[in-house]
Structures are given as structure tokens and as C-alpha cells.
Write a protein that holds these residues in place. Structure first.
Motif, PDB file in Angstrom:
ATOM      1  N   ALA A  68       3.635  32.567   5.543  1.00 12.88           N
ATOM      2  CA  ALA A  68       2.672  31.876   6.401  1.00 12.88           C
ATOM      3  C   ALA A  68       2.665  32.396   7.832  1.00 12.88           C
ATOM      4  O   ALA A  68       1.602  32.684   8.390  1.00 12.88           O
ATOM      5  N   TRP A  69       3.838  32.556   8.441  1.00 14.95           N
ATOM      6  CA  TRP A  69       3.881  32.966   9.837  1.00 14.95           C
ATOM      7  C   TRP A  69       3.328  34.372  10.018  1.00 14.95           C
ATOM      8  O   TRP A  69       2.617  34.646  10.990  1.00 14.95           O
ATOM      9  N   ARG A  70       3.671  35.257   9.062  1.00 14.17           N
ATOM     10  CA  ARG A  70       3.207  36.636   9.185  1.00 14.17           C
ATOM     11  C   ARG A  70       1.712  36.739   8.889  1.00 14.17           C
ATOM     12  O   ARG A  70       0.983  37.497   9.543  1.00 14.17           O
ATOM     13  N   ALA A  72      -0.477  34.428   9.454  1.00 11.64           N
ATOM     14  CA  ALA A  72      -1.188  33.891  10.607  1.00 11.64           C
ATOM     15  C   ALA A  72      -1.271  34.926  11.725  1.00 11.64           C
ATOM     16  O   ALA A  72      -2.330  35.149  12.312  1.00 11.64           O
ATOM     17  N   ALA A  73      -0.142  35.570  12.008  1.00 10.21           N
ATOM     18  CA  ALA A  73      -0.125  36.577  13.080  1.00 10.21           C
ATOM     19  C   ALA A  73      -1.037  37.745  12.749  1.00 10.21           C
ATOM     20  O   ALA A  73      -1.790  38.228  13.606  1.00 10.21           O
ATOM     21  N   LEU A 168      -3.723  23.252  10.995  1.00 15.61           N
ATOM     22  CA  LEU A 168      -2.959  24.455  11.305  1.00 15.61           C
ATOM     23  C   LEU A 168      -3.780  25.704  11.008  1.00 15.61           C
ATOM     24  O   LEU A 168      -3.789  26.653  11.807  1.00 15.61           O
ATOM     25  N   HIS A 169      -4.483  25.705   9.886  1.00 12.36           N
ATOM     26  CA  HIS A 169      -5.361  26.833   9.581  1.00 12.36           C
ATOM     27  C   HIS A 169      -6.458  26.952  10.628  1.00 12.36           C
ATOM     28  O   HIS A 169      -6.832  28.060  11.019  1.00 12.36           O
ATOM     29  N   VAL A 172      -5.121  28.741  13.647  1.00 11.68           N
ATOM     30  CA  VAL A 172      -5.033  30.189  13.432  1.00 11.68           C
ATOM     31  C   VAL A 172      -6.413  30.820  13.546  1.00 11.68           C
ATOM     32  O   VAL A 172      -6.594  31.871  14.182  1.00 11.68           O
TER      33      VAL A 172
END
Length: 431
Positions: A68-70, A72-73, A168-169, A172
Motif C-alpha cells: 500500500a505505501w509503495r 501510493a507513493a 485514504l485512497h 492519494v
């Protein structure tokens, strides 16, 4: 002319990929040299096998496959995508005359725009959705099940819980939209709209972005043959992702009310529900299989989008075969349907759709609608060759204007590029 087409996939899993692949083939058949840059490794459409067409794979992962974190980035700004794209362009044996981007949200991110815009050649972006303006890409309030009326990236937009997945999406996607504005800065971008509705809506929703708008229809890969016999069909057919915003549930409800079977070709979050309600769901099929199913089963094709869909290709393909279409008034496909003559244009509501479906139970009416649809479509067909001519006219004009700017010659404001093979803009013309 050497055209580089950049898309995230090299096989059709949706309308944007289908258009990217078919336009590459059309340009190659028209005599252009084409390099197809595929961002995400995967299936390759056989249409990309042509002597004047080369394909390169950037080997990028789909952001949805990443942690998820990657993901998003990478979705907000993918530096690796920019580096790989730059290296691929540097390695081409012949410099491109034009760069045409079709997709960028699944792997490429806004990071590729400075790479493209810095190449010193025209850059064209086809708008298959509204991601250039809207954070969630479709200008639709999923929380309210209606088109969005908010100014993109305004305070109200940022606060709206409109994302189809989560807040959260949404955060992003807002980051991605902000990085897009940063990537474009003072650059001038040429965008292609595939329907009149898209152009009218986007012209007022891009803020300070410097954009020139052009209008070119999507290609339709259907050969002229014997018209279908829709009066012999038994079902209303829906083709595409089975989602609420595309109205798959509306088709099922309206068909039950009208007493007609509904047949679904596709997959998505509504699949289990539709099966539980007794609908016939075939899953995804190849383009040739879809065409055969339409000719065998379709009394009409329905595209009942709740969102302002730019141009469902299935409607055009149905009209080309002589099958009536029922289109949402919000859809770009409605521009190609003459209400009561080649199908019906209705609000995306179950009652309105059911009324159209009941009318289609009349064999004589269905046959007449289908024949008129066929005749009108083939008066000005959206063939691959016509699409290539429109693209090459746009590329050529943009190339000439770029050379003039390099020579210090001021150009006049550009008129829209003719989208019709006979040289007239389509405007509100219907099939």
C-alpha cells in the motif's frame, strides 16, 4: 512520421487500452512509423504485430500490485517510470516526431509528463476519462451516485468523501492530481476528446492549466458486412465492467421489469449480485467472441452509465452491426444514437430503461431501429483508416506549429482538427 504511443497496457482490458492499440495499428497501416511503449508487462494484442510497428516494454509494476505505501507513493510520483521512459526514448534508433499518451494512472504517474514535454516535439494526450481535472478520474460522486458539481481541488472537493474505495485512497488521488498540476506548470498540452460532452465539460474544469482542445472520435474495428437481425435476438446485452457507476444494476432491474432477459459480458464488483438475481453473466470475452454474441443474442445493446462516460465503444460497435443501442443521456455514446430512430437515449434510471426495453419487444420496431442504425453508421463509419487520417492531420499541424515557434514565427490560435474523414468536424452529428 515517427509516432511514439505510450500506454500502460498492450492488450485491451478496457476502452482506453483498446483505443491505444487500435490507433497504433491504424497509424502503421497508414504508413507512419510507430513505436508502442508498454508500461506494464503482460499480454500483447496481435494487432501490434506489423512491419512498421515496434513495441517496447518498460517493465513497470501496476501500482495496485504493490504494498500500500509503495503503491501510493508510485501513484503520486513514479520516478522509476520517468527514468525508464527517458532511457527508452533515448534508445530509439529514430527520434519521434510526436508523442501520444493514452494512460498514466496505473504505473506511469504524472512523473512522465516532464519527460515527454522536454523532448522538443508535440505531446498529445487522449482524454478517455477526466483524470486531468478530477482526483478520482471520473468526475463522479461515488458517495452520492451522481456526477460531481464541485470545482476540482477546491476546498469542497478535498473534503468530499467521493472516492469509490476510501478517504485514504482519495488522499492519494489528491496528491496525484496536485503532482499533475506541478508537472504541467506552464507547459502547453494538446488534448484529444473522444466526444463533444467531454470537451464541453473539461474546458471549464482545468483551472490554470494551459490546454488546447481537439476532437477526434475513437476508432471502431468492425468490417462492413451483412446487418444483424436484432429482432431475432432474445436479450438486452451489457458489455463492460459490472459496476454501479456504469449502471449494470440498472440493466438487470429494468430488464426484469420489462420482461426481457439481460445478458452481461464482463466482470466486476456487481457480478455475484447479478448472478444471485438470476442474470446470465458470461465474464470477459475476446472482441471477436463479443461480436458473435451480439449478432446471435442481442436485441439491443445498453450503456446506462450514471457517470459521464466519454465513449463506450460497444455502442458504436453495435450500431456498426445494425443492432439498436440504449444509451444513457450522460454518456458520450448518446451523441451517436438518434432517439427513436437508431435506439433510445434515456436517463440512467431503471424506469426509463424499462420503458425502452418494453418498446424493443416489438419485432418490427427493433428491426427498423437496427436497419436504420446500420445505414446511418456506414454513411460515415469510424474506421481505423479514418481515425489514422485524423490523427496524422493533428500530428502534422502540431509539428508545423512547433517548427514555426522554433523559428520565432507567431502562430494564430488553433482551430479544432477535423475529426471526420471528409474534413468536417463532427460536432453534434448523429449516426
Amino acid at each position: 512520421m515517427h509516432v511514439v504511443i505510450l500506454a500502460e497496457f498492450a492488450a485491451a482490458s478496457g476502452g482506453a487500452e483498446k483505443v491505444a492499440v487500435e490507433s497504433a495499428r491504424a497509424l502503421a497501416e497508414a504508413g507512419a512509423k510507430v513505436t508502442y511503449l508498454q508500461a506494464i508487462s503482460g499480454q500483447v494484442d496481435p494487432l501490434l504485430d506489423h512491419p512498421r510497428l515496434d513495441r517496447l516494454d518498460l517493465g513497470l509494476p501496476d501500482v495496485w500490485s504493490l504494498p500500500a505505501w509503495r503503491g501510493a507513493a508510485s501513484g503520486i510520483w513514479n520516478g522509476e517510470a520517468a527514468a525508464r521512459l527517458s532511457a527508452a526514448l533515448d534508445g530509439l534508433p529514430r527520434a519521434p516526431d510526436c508523442l501520444h499518451l493514452h494512460q498514466w494512472t496505473r504505473a506511469l504517474s504524472p512523473a512522465v509528463l516532464p519527460v515527454l514535454l522536454g523532448r522538443g516535439v508535440p505531446v498529445v494526450l487522449t482524454l478517455h476519462d477526466y483524470a486531468l481535472a478530477c482526483p478520482n478520474g471520473v468526475d463522479y460522486r461515488f458517495d452520492r451516485a451522481e456526477p460531481c458539481a464541485l470545482t476540482p481541488l477546491s476546498g469542497a472537493c478535498l473534503a468530499a468523501p467521493c472516492d469509490p474505495k476510501s478517504r485514504l485512497h482519495k488522499l492519494v488521488r489528491v496528491g496525484r492530481a496536485a503532482s499533475l498540476r506541478l508537472a504541467l506548470r506552464q507547459a502547453e498540452l494538446d488534448v484529444v476528446h473522444v466526444c463533444d460532452g467531454s470537451r464541453a465539460r473539461m474546458e471549464g474544469r482545468l483551472g490554470a492549466l494551459r490546454v488546447r482542445h481537439h476532437r477526434i472520435d475513437n476508432p471502431v474495428r468492425v468490417e462492413q458486412g451483412v446487418p444483424a437481425e436484432p429482432a431475432a435476438g432474445d436479450a438486452v446485452v451489457y458489455v463492460g465492467r459490472l459496476t454501479p457507476e456504469k449502471g449494470a444494476d440498472l440493466v438487470a432491474e429494468a430488464a426484469r421489469s420489462a420482461g426481457l432477459p439481460a445478458l452481461f459480458i464482463g466482470a466486476g464488483p456487481l457480478e455475484a449480485r447479478l448472478r444471485a438475481e438470476g442474470a446470465e453473466v458470461l465474464g470477459w470475452r475476446s472482441p471477436d467472441a463479443v461480436a458473435a454474441i451480439l449478432r446471435d443474442r442481442a436485441r439491443a445493446v445498453c450503456a446506462p452509465s450514471r457517470w459521464l462516460e466519454t465513449g463506450p465503444l460497444t455502442v458504436y460497435e453495435a450500431l456498426a452491426q445494425g443492432i439498436p443501442a440504449v444509451a444513457s443521456r450522460r454518456s458520450g455514446a448518446a451523441e451517436k444514437v438518434v432517439d427513436g430512430e437508431t435506439g433510445f437515449v434515456v436517463e440512467p434510471e431503471a424506469a426509463a430503461l424499462a420503458a425502452a426495453f418494453r418498446a424493443l419487444k416489438d419485432d418490427a420496431l427493433t428491426a427498423r431501429l437496427g436497419r436504420t442504425a446500420f445505414d446511418r453508421y456506414w454513411q460515415a463509419p469510424l474506421t481505423l483508416a479514418a481515425h489514422a487520417r485524423s490523427l496524422l492531420a493533428l500530428y502534422g499541424r502540431l509539428e508545423r506549429e512547433y517548427i514555426m515557434r522554433q523559428c520565432g514565427i507567431t502562430r494564430a490560435a488553433a482551430d479544432p482538427v477535423p475529426a471526420h474523414p471528409r474534413g468536417a468536424t463532427l460536432g453534434k452529428k448523429h449516426f
